[in-house]
Write a protein that holds these residues in place. Structure first.
Motif, PDB file in Angstrom:
ATOM      1  N   ASP A 437     -20.947  67.486 104.566  1.00 35.72           N
ATOM      2  CA  ASP A 437     -20.284  67.263 105.852  1.00 35.72           C
ATOM      3  C   ASP A 437     -21.131  66.318 106.711  1.00 35.72           C
ATOM      4  OD1 ASP A 437     -18.996  67.298 108.251  1.00 35.72           O
ATOM      5  OD2 ASP A 437     -19.136  69.470 108.567  1.00 35.72           O
ATOM      6  N   LEU A 438     -20.816  65.034 106.631  1.00 37.45           N
ATOM      7  CA  LEU A 438     -21.602  64.029 107.347  1.00 37.45           C
ATOM      8  C   LEU A 438     -21.259  63.942 108.825  1.00 37.45           C
ATOM      9  CD1 LEU A 438     -21.751  61.442 104.506  1.00 37.45           C
ATOM     10  CD2 LEU A 438     -23.725  62.257 105.775  1.00 37.45           C
ATOM     11  N   SER A 439     -20.397  64.834 109.329  1.00 31.57           N
ATOM     12  CA  SER A 439     -20.261  64.939 110.786  1.00 31.57           C
ATOM     13  C   SER A 439     -21.441  65.708 111.372  1.00 31.57           C
ATOM     14  CB  SER A 439     -18.945  65.631 111.154  1.00 31.57           C
ATOM     15  OG  SER A 439     -18.973  67.009 110.799  1.00 31.57           O
ATOM     16  N   HIS A 475     -10.276  70.062 103.834  1.00 36.81           N
ATOM     17  CA  HIS A 475     -10.357  69.535 105.202  1.00 36.81           C
ATOM     18  C   HIS A 475     -10.803  70.626 106.171  1.00 36.81           C
ATOM     19  CE1 HIS A 475      -8.873  66.520 108.309  1.00 36.81           C
ATOM     20  NE2 HIS A 475      -9.457  67.493 108.980  1.00 36.81           N
ATOM     21  N   GLY A 476     -12.053  70.534 106.550  1.00 35.23           N
ATOM     22  CA  GLY A 476     -12.613  71.462 107.508  1.00 35.23           C
ATOM     23  C   GLY A 476     -14.096  71.218 107.645  1.00 35.23           C
ATOM     24  N   SER A 477     -14.595  71.316 108.865  1.00 40.55           N
ATOM     25  CA  SER A 477     -16.009  71.137 109.121  1.00 40.55           C
ATOM     26  C   SER A 477     -16.603  72.443 109.628  1.00 40.55           C
ATOM     27  CB  SER A 477     -16.239  70.036 110.163  1.00 40.55           C
ATOM     28  OG  SER A 477     -17.586  70.006 110.584  1.00 40.55           O
ATOM     29  N   GLN A 478     -17.722  72.828 109.028  1.00 41.94           N
ATOM     30  CA  GLN A 478     -18.433  74.016 109.498  1.00 41.94           C
ATOM     31  C   GLN A 478     -19.350  73.680 110.682  1.00 41.94           C
ATOM     32  OE1 GLN A 478     -19.547  76.809 106.081  1.00 41.94           O
ATOM     33  NE2 GLN A 478     -19.395  74.851 104.999  1.00 41.94           N
ATOM     34  N   TYR A 479     -19.372  72.406 111.065  1.00 42.10           N
ATOM     35  CA  TYR A 479     -20.187  71.960 112.200  1.00 42.10           C
ATOM     36  C   TYR A 479     -19.334  71.651 113.429  1.00 42.10           C
ATOM     37  CZ  TYR A 479     -22.794  68.795 115.202  1.00 42.10           C
ATOM     38  OH  TYR A 479     -23.358  68.188 116.291  1.00 42.10           O
ATOM     39  N   LEU A 480     -18.220  70.940 113.247  1.00 38.84           N
ATOM     40  CA  LEU A 480     -17.388  70.560 114.384  1.00 38.84           C
ATOM     41  C   LEU A 480     -16.751  71.790 115.022  1.00 38.84           C
ATOM     42  CD1 LEU A 480     -15.575  67.445 112.854  1.00 38.84           C
ATOM     43  CD2 LEU A 480     -17.403  67.417 114.565  1.00 38.84           C
ATOM     44  N   THR A 481     -16.468  71.702 116.323  1.00 36.93           N
ATOM     45  CA  THR A 481     -15.824  72.813 117.019  1.00 36.93           C
ATOM     46  C   THR A 481     -14.391  72.988 116.535  1.00 36.93           C
ATOM     47  OG1 THR A 481     -15.001  71.425 118.815  1.00 36.93           O
ATOM     48  CG2 THR A 481     -17.230  72.347 119.064  1.00 36.93           C
ATOM     49  N   ALA A 482     -13.820  74.140 116.845  1.00 34.98           N
ATOM     50  CA  ALA A 482     -12.436  74.414 116.445  1.00 34.98           C
ATOM     51  C   ALA A 482     -11.479  73.383 117.020  1.00 34.98           C
ATOM     52  CB  ALA A 482     -12.044  75.823 116.887  1.00 34.98           C
ATOM     53  N   ASN A 484     -12.071  70.290 117.653  1.00 32.25           N
ATOM     54  CA  ASN A 484     -12.312  68.943 117.161  1.00 32.25           C
ATOM     55  C   ASN A 484     -12.303  68.831 115.637  1.00 32.25           C
ATOM     56  OD1 ASN A 484     -12.470  67.751 119.691  1.00 32.25           O
ATOM     57  ND2 ASN A 484     -14.688  67.999 119.853  1.00 32.25           N
ATOM     58  N   GLN A 485     -11.623  69.741 114.956  1.00 30.26           N
ATOM     59  CA  GLN A 485     -11.523  69.652 113.503  1.00 30.26           C
ATOM     60  C   GLN A 485     -10.834  68.353 113.055  1.00 30.26           C
ATOM     61  OE1 GLN A 485     -12.748  71.897 110.926  1.00 30.26           O
ATOM     62  NE2 GLN A 485     -13.972  72.373 112.736  1.00 30.26           N
ATOM     63  N   SER A 486      -9.956  67.824 113.913  1.00 30.34           N
ATOM     64  CA  SER A 486      -9.263  66.577 113.566  1.00 30.34           C
ATOM     65  C   SER A 486     -10.182  65.363 113.612  1.00 30.34           C
ATOM     66  CB  SER A 486      -8.067  66.365 114.499  1.00 30.34           C
ATOM     67  OG  SER A 486      -8.492  66.221 115.840  1.00 30.34           O
ATOM     68  N   HIS A 487     -11.429  65.543 114.059  1.00 35.89           N
ATOM     69  CA  HIS A 487     -12.382  64.435 114.078  1.00 35.89           C
ATOM     70  C   HIS A 487     -13.096  64.252 112.739  1.00 35.89           C
ATOM     71  CE1 HIS A 487     -13.050  64.356 118.754  1.00 35.89           C
ATOM     72  NE2 HIS A 487     -11.783  64.504 118.423  1.00 35.89           N
ATOM     73  N   LEU A 488     -12.847  65.134 111.772  1.00 36.48           N
ATOM     74  CA  LEU A 488     -13.654  65.156 110.553  1.00 36.48           C
ATOM     75  C   LEU A 488     -13.680  63.811 109.831  1.00 36.48           C
ATOM     76  CD1 LEU A 488     -15.331  66.622 108.415  1.00 36.48           C
ATOM     77  CD2 LEU A 488     -13.190  67.302 107.325  1.00 36.48           C
ATOM     78  N   PHE A 489     -12.499  63.234 109.554  1.00 43.12           N
ATOM     79  CA  PHE A 489     -12.467  61.987 108.802  1.00 43.12           C
ATOM     80  C   PHE A 489     -13.210  60.881 109.529  1.00 43.12           C
ATOM     81  CE2 PHE A 489      -8.429  63.551 106.638  1.00 43.12           C
ATOM     82  CZ  PHE A 489      -9.029  63.673 105.391  1.00 43.12           C
ATOM     83  N   ILE A 490     -13.128  60.852 110.850  1.00 40.43           N
ATOM     84  CA  ILE A 490     -13.768  59.805 111.639  1.00 40.43           C
ATOM     85  C   ILE A 490     -15.266  60.038 111.740  1.00 40.43           C
ATOM     86  CG2 ILE A 490     -13.902  58.761 113.938  1.00 40.43           C
ATOM     87  CD1 ILE A 490     -10.893  59.451 114.207  1.00 40.43           C
ATOM     88  N   GLU A 491     -15.652  61.267 112.062  1.00 40.78           N
ATOM     89  CA  GLU A 491     -17.073  61.544 112.232  1.00 40.78           C
ATOM     90  C   GLU A 491     -17.834  61.412 110.921  1.00 40.78           C
ATOM     91  OE1 GLU A 491     -18.441  61.874 115.018  1.00 40.78           O
ATOM     92  OE2 GLU A 491     -16.854  62.425 116.402  1.00 40.78           O
TER      93      GLU A 491
END
Length: 491
Positions: A437-439, A475-482, A484-491
C-alpha cells in the motif's frame, strides 16, 4: 505566406466578431512549428481558439480582430448539463454546478519553454482552477495540466478532474491507438470517429500500459498515413489509472478529454488544498503519424528519460535461461556468453533473494530483499567482480512494490498490503502475491530504501529491471481513513 486552410480559418474568425469578443485577450503558445491560441479575457469565459500550424504575428493580429471561435478551453459541469465536461465537483453545500470565468493569467519563461497559467474562478464560490500550458521552444510539444484549488469553508469533492481538453473540428477524422495483453502488447487499432463516446482507460492500479496505452493520434485528413497528412497526438504522462475520452456529439467538434480515471476515485479536496493533475502532452504535425511520433520521441529523450539521448546497452537477461534457478556458476557462464556475442550488459532476474523463505518458487520471499547465500556464496560483490572481469556491466531484478503472504515482510507488517476490510485477500502470482500500500508513507520509505540501499551499497550496478506482476485486486487501504478510501488509486 499563410497556407490555404489557415487562411480560410482566419477569414472565418474575422466574420465571427458579433458572436465572439471584439477585444479578445488572445494568447499564443508556440513551438518551432506549431501554435496553440486561447482567449483569456478577464471576467469572461476561457475560450479555445486555435491549434495547428505555427502562426505569425500577423496571424495573431487577425485572430485578435476576429474574436473567438466560441469553444470553452476547459469545459465544466453544471449549467449546461448535456455537454461533456472536463471538471465536475460537489461543493461543501451540496451544489454540483460550476461557472468559471477568467480571473487572471501569468506567463513565465523556463530554460527551454514558455509557461502560461490561466486562473479561473467560480462566479459564486471561492473555487479556482488554473489551466496550465508549457510550450517548448526546441521540440513540437505543448503540455497541459490543471491546478484545482479549494478556498471554500470545507471539503469539495472532485468527481471528474481531467488534465486536458482539446476540441477537434469534425471531418474525415481517424483515431489510432494501441491495445493488447500480456505477450501481445501494442497492437495498433485505427477507426474513423463516429457519433458517440470512445473511451480508452485503465483500471489496473499498478501497470498502465500492458493492455491499453495512454496515447492516441487523430488523423485529420482520413485514415492515418505514415508521412503525410495533418495529425494531432496526445499522451498522458501518468503512471496510474487514466481515461482518454473522445466525445462526438451534435456539435461541429470531436471533444477530446484526458486525465486520471475517476472510476472509484472521487477526490475529497480539503479546505485550502490544491490538487495538481498529471500532464497531458500534445503534438501536431503535417508529416503524418510518423511526424507526430518523431516529435514525441525528441521530447521524451530530451525531457522524460534519464540519459534519453544515450544509446542503450545490448543485454542478456537470465530469466528464460534459468528462471528462478539462480546459481553463481550459471551467472558467470551467462556473463561470458553475452561478452562473446558482443554484448555489454548482463541482468540477473528473479530468484536471487530470500532468507527464511527461499525464492526458488514464485510463491514466497517478495519483500525479503537479502541475498540467498546458498545460491550466491559470494553475494552481489562476487557477481560485480565477475562482470568487471568479463568487461561488461551488471544489472539486477527487483519488484519492491510487491510482497508474498509467505514472506518475513508480510509476517512482520500485514497492515502494509492493499486489502479491503472484512474481505479475504485475493492473491496473484504463485497464489500468494499481494501489492504493498504505497499510500502509506512508511511503505513509501521502505520501497525507496530497497532501491536506495542497493545502489548505495553497490554503486556499480548499471541497470535495474523493475517488475510489476500484479494489479490492485483488493481495493482498500489499511492506512487511508474510511472517508478517503477512494483516494487509493491516486495516492
Amino acid at each position: 505566406m499563410i497556407n490555404f486552410s489557415k487562411r480560410i480559418f482566419l477569414q472565418a474568425l474575422a466574420l465571427m466578431t458579433l458572436s465572439g469578443v471584439a477585444n479578445a485577450e488572445n494568447i499564443s503558445m508556440s513551438t518551432p512549428k506549431t501554435s496553440l491560441v486561447v482567449d483569456a479575457t478577464k471576467g469572461g469565459a476561457f475560450k479555445f481558439v486555435y491549434y495547428g500550424d505555427k502562426l505569425t504575428d500577423a496571424d495573431i493580429a487577425t485572430l485578435q480582430a476576429g474574436g473567438t471561435a466560441g469553444k470553452d478551453a476547459y469545459p465544466v459541469y453544471g449549467m449546461i448539463g448535456e455537454s461533456a465536461a472536463a471538471l465536475s465537483v460537489r461543493h461543501a453545500d451540496g451544489n454540483m454546478t460550476l461557472e468559471m470565468d477568467v480571473d487572471s493569467y501569468t506567463t513565465t519563461t523556463e530554460k527551454n519553454a514558455k509557461v502560461l497559467k490561466v486562473k479561473l474562478k467560480d462566479r459564486v464560490y471561492p473555487f479556482y482552477v488554473t489551466v496550465c500550458y508549457r510550450a517548448y521552444n526546441d521540440v513540437d510539444i505543448i503540455e497541459m495540466w490543471t491546478e484545482i484549488s479549494n478556498g471554500e469553508k470545507s471539503t469539495v469533492t472532485l468527481s471528474q478532474f481531467d488534465s486536458a481538453y482539446l476540441p477537434i473540428r469534425r471531418g474525415n477524422v481517424w483515431m489510432s491507438h494501441f491495445y493488447g495483453a500480456w505477450a501481445n502488447e501494442a497492437q495498433l487499432s485505427e477507426e474513423e470517429l463516429k457519433p458517440g463516446t470512445f473511451i480508452i482507460d485503465n483500471h489496473d492500479g499498478t501497470r498502465n500500459a500492458q493492455t491499453s496505452r495512454g496515447e492516441v493520434m487523430f488523423s485529420l485528413d482520413g485514415k492515418g498515413q505514415k508521412n503525410t497528412g495533418r495529425v494531432i497526438g496526445a499522451a498522458i504522462c501518468y503512471s496510474g489509472n487514466y481515461k482518454l475520452r473522445t466525445v462526438t456529439d451534435e456539435s461541429e467538434y470531436h471533444q477530446f478529454f484526458a486525465g486520471i480515471d475517476e472510476y472509484n476515485s472521487e477526490y475529497h479536496l480539503a479546505k485550502n488544498e490544491t490538487f495538481t493533475t498529471p500532464v497531458t502532452a500534445f503534438s501536431y504535425s503535417k508529416e503524418g503519424m510518423s511526424g507526430v511520433s518523431r516529435n514525441f520521441h525528441r521530447w521524451g529523450r530530451q525531457y522524460k528519460l534519464m540519459n534519453g539521448n544515450v544509446e542503450r546497452k545490448i543485454l542478456l537477461n537470465s530469466w528464460e535461461g534459468v528462471y528462478l534457478n539462480i546459481k553463481e556458476p550459471e551467472m558467470a557462464q551467462m556473463m561470458a556468453d553475452i561478452k562473446s556475442m558482443g554484448g555489454e550488459l548482463f541482468v540477473m532476474d528473479d530468484g536471487w533473494f530470500g532468507n527464511k523463505y527461499k525464492r526458488s518458487i514464485d510463491n514466497c520471499a517478495l519483500g525479503d530483499w537479502v541475498v540467498d547465500k546458498d545460491k550466491l556464496p559470494h553475494g552481489i560483490d562476487g557477481l560485480l567482480a565477475e562482470a568487471k572481469k568479463q568487461g561488461i556491466k551488471f544489472g539486477i531484478w527487483l519488484e519492491p512494490e510487491m510482497s508474498n503472504t509467505k514472506s518475513e515482510l508480510f509476517e512482520k507488517h500485514p497492515e502494509w498490503v492493499v486489502k479491503a476490510p472484512h474481505r479475504d485477500l485475493k492473491c496473484g502470482r504463485g497464489g500468494t502475491q499481494v501489492v504493498l500500500d504505497l499510500s502509506n508513507p512508511k511503505v513509501q520509505d521502505f520501497v525507496f530504501s530497497i532501491v536506495d540501499d542497493m545502489m548505495t551499497k553497490y554503486p556499480e550496478i548499471d541497470y535495474i529491471k523493475w517488475d510489476a506482476n500484479m494489479n490492485i485486486s483488493n481495493h482498500g487501504s489499511q492506512y487511508l481513513t474510511a472517508n478517503n478510501q477512494s483516494h487509493l488509486f491516486i495516492e
